[in-house]
Design an enzyme around this catalytic site. Sequence first.
Site, PDB file in Angstrom:
ATOM      1  N   ASP A  13       0.968  -1.007  -0.077  1.00 47.86           N
ATOM      2  CA  ASP A  13      -0.122  -0.142  -0.036  1.00 47.86           C
ATOM      3  C   ASP A  13       0.667   1.275   0.024  1.00 47.86           C
ATOM      4  O   ASP A  13       0.819   2.025  -0.886  1.00 47.86           O
ATOM      5  CB  ASP A  13      -0.988  -0.090   1.378  1.00 47.86           C
ATOM      6  CG  ASP A  13      -2.036  -1.031   1.031  1.00 47.86           C
ATOM      7  OD1 ASP A  13      -2.495  -1.675   0.214  1.00 47.86           O
ATOM      8  OD2 ASP A  13      -2.481  -1.082   2.180  1.00 47.86           O
ATOM      9  N   ARG A  96       0.749   5.159  17.303  1.00 49.32           N
ATOM     10  CA  ARG A  96       0.349   6.010  16.345  1.00 49.32           C
ATOM     11  C   ARG A  96       0.491   7.462  16.724  1.00 49.32           C
ATOM     12  O   ARG A  96       1.138   8.345  15.708  1.00 49.32           O
ATOM     13  CB  ARG A  96      -1.349   5.697  16.158  1.00 49.32           C
ATOM     14  CG  ARG A  96      -1.610   4.481  15.380  1.00 49.32           C
ATOM     15  CD  ARG A  96      -0.777   3.912  14.172  1.00 49.32           C
ATOM     16  NE  ARG A  96      -1.140   2.700  13.972  1.00 49.32           N
ATOM     17  CZ  ARG A  96      -0.260   1.939  13.228  1.00 49.32           C
ATOM     18  NH1 ARG A  96       0.631   2.451  12.651  1.00 49.32           N
ATOM     19  NH2 ARG A  96      -0.746   0.743  12.925  1.00 49.32           N
ATOM     20  N   ASP A 125      -6.612   3.464  12.867  1.00 49.46           N
ATOM     21  CA  ASP A 125      -5.745   4.179  12.832  1.00 49.46           C
ATOM     22  C   ASP A 125      -5.475   5.422  12.074  1.00 49.46           C
ATOM     23  O   ASP A 125      -4.825   6.606  12.538  1.00 49.46           O
ATOM     24  CB  ASP A 125      -4.427   3.448  12.165  1.00 49.46           C
ATOM     25  CG  ASP A 125      -4.148   2.058  13.126  1.00 49.46           C
ATOM     26  OD1 ASP A 125      -4.179   2.283  14.460  1.00 49.46           O
ATOM     27  OD2 ASP A 125      -3.933   0.758  12.460  1.00 49.46           O
ATOM     28  N   SER A 177      -4.091  -9.122   7.910  1.00 42.98           N
ATOM     29  CA  SER A 177      -3.620  -7.987   7.843  1.00 42.98           C
ATOM     30  C   SER A 177      -3.031  -7.840   9.428  1.00 42.98           C
ATOM     31  O   SER A 177      -3.564  -7.844  10.457  1.00 42.98           O
ATOM     32  CB  SER A 177      -4.658  -6.761   7.662  1.00 42.98           C
ATOM     33  OG  SER A 177      -4.277  -5.545   8.285  1.00 42.98           O
TER      34      SER A 177
HETATM   35  N1  ARG Z   1      -8.040  -3.039  15.740  1.00 46.23           N
HETATM   36  C1  ARG Z   1      -6.608  -2.776  16.634  1.00 46.23           C
HETATM   37  C2  ARG Z   1      -6.593  -1.268  17.010  1.00 46.23           C
HETATM   38  O1  ARG Z   1      -7.559  -0.302  16.368  1.00 46.23           O
HETATM   39  C3  ARG Z   1      -5.683  -3.204  15.661  1.00 46.23           C
HETATM   40  C4  ARG Z   1      -5.504  -2.406  14.512  1.00 46.23           C
HETATM   41  C5  ARG Z   1      -4.494  -2.867  13.668  1.00 46.23           C
HETATM   42  N2  ARG Z   1      -4.053  -2.186  12.618  1.00 46.23           N
HETATM   43  C6  ARG Z   1      -3.543  -2.526  11.347  1.00 46.23           C
HETATM   44  N3  ARG Z   1      -3.047  -1.695  10.526  1.00 46.23           N
HETATM   45  N4  ARG Z   1      -3.839  -3.841  10.859  1.00 46.23           N
HETATM   46  O2  ARG Z   1      -5.862  -0.783  17.525  1.00 46.23           O
END
Ligand code: ARG
Length: 393
Positions: A13, A96, A125, A177
């Site tokens: 990506d 983040r 995110d 993912s």
């Molecule tokens: N659901 C989790 C969160 O909101 C994990 C997110 C995972 N992120 C990713 N880019 N695969 O913190």
Amino acid sequence: MKKVVLAYSGGLDTSCIVRWLRERGYDVICFVADLGQGLGQGEDFEAIEKRALAAGASKVYIRDLQEEFINDFIIPALKANAIYEGKYLLATALGRPLIAKYLVQIAHKEKAVAVAHGCTGKGNDQVRLEVAVGILDPKLEILAPVREWEFKSREEEIEYALKHNIPIDVTKKKPYSIDRNLWGISIEAGILENLEQEPPEDAYMITKGSTQSASYPRYIEITFANGVPVKVDGKAYKAKDLIMHLNEVGGQFGVGRSDMVENRLVGIKSREIYEAPAGTILYTAHKELEALVLDRELAHFKEIVSLKYAELVYYGLWFSALKDALDGFVAKTQKLVSGTIKLRLSKGTCVAVGRKSKHSLYKKELSTYGKEDKFDQKLAEGFIKLWGMPYKR
Ligand code: ARG
């Protein structure tokens, strides 16, 4: 040319994003944050840099942020016992705001007009990064190409990458993912979207399942000083080594897995699984030590703070006034959180079995049922009368 700083991972990506932004007239500067995603095996940052340049980046920043991640994000969350919806130790969420901080810093250094990221429009995110960037510098433009570009599938992205000679790894299509860092791994998509199905073993990366983990238990002692873990089994460790060591040991015994359906910020429920062996061991030990040294009212109130703290982290409000104020409260509670907790790790479980602290509020002469009892039982009668008085008709 307008400059943009992109949070770059080296994946498909963000590699396509470099080219895509170039085509739209941007000079793209890539920023790669090392939050320990190499999990001790080491991430090949040289290869990532090469890929970014090949995709069309004019410059690549690679920053090892592990120390800062631990000291300013992981440890405060541990002190707060922040867990989202009872199961998620927030590894991804905690990273983040730190990434956002450096996006902004590099943007200022480079005099960039914008920052960019590779998050989709369905996740948390994007919110965390953009809210943090917005707080740190509201003038910066934020670009989220994945939310608006023309590609409808991974295959289309691969085709685009091949057409433009972007070196990508197309051989193995990952069935999930995954987001990783020192504090934990978040795994979603693929078969996991089927709620009735148990996650297959291959979805987990650093923890052993109950059939592969050792049949004997492992005892481990964690020592804290003012809420910060400093020793394991009596041996002093630097914070990063301590976390890596506990990830290793915990993983061997299958500790730190969770499988949950969570409420995302953007209003959907999603099934995710997590691995956080070190985090699970440290949270369990930290909470147990607090149970020993915090008085009842402080301990109960802190539970409320933990819930709120976890929400703030999850919601992307790290740089908010409330989070800052809660840090102040939490810091005060940690003054006496020093001592050692003994845990038993076995077949995916992690339980406290022994505790010791010079600040312990436990008084054996008061709680004992033996003959050294000093508790004045006569006082109980009057206490109960007064305590129950308001409720009598
Ligand atoms: N659901 C989790 C969160 O909101 C994990 C997110 C995972 N992120 C990713 N880019 N695969 O913190």
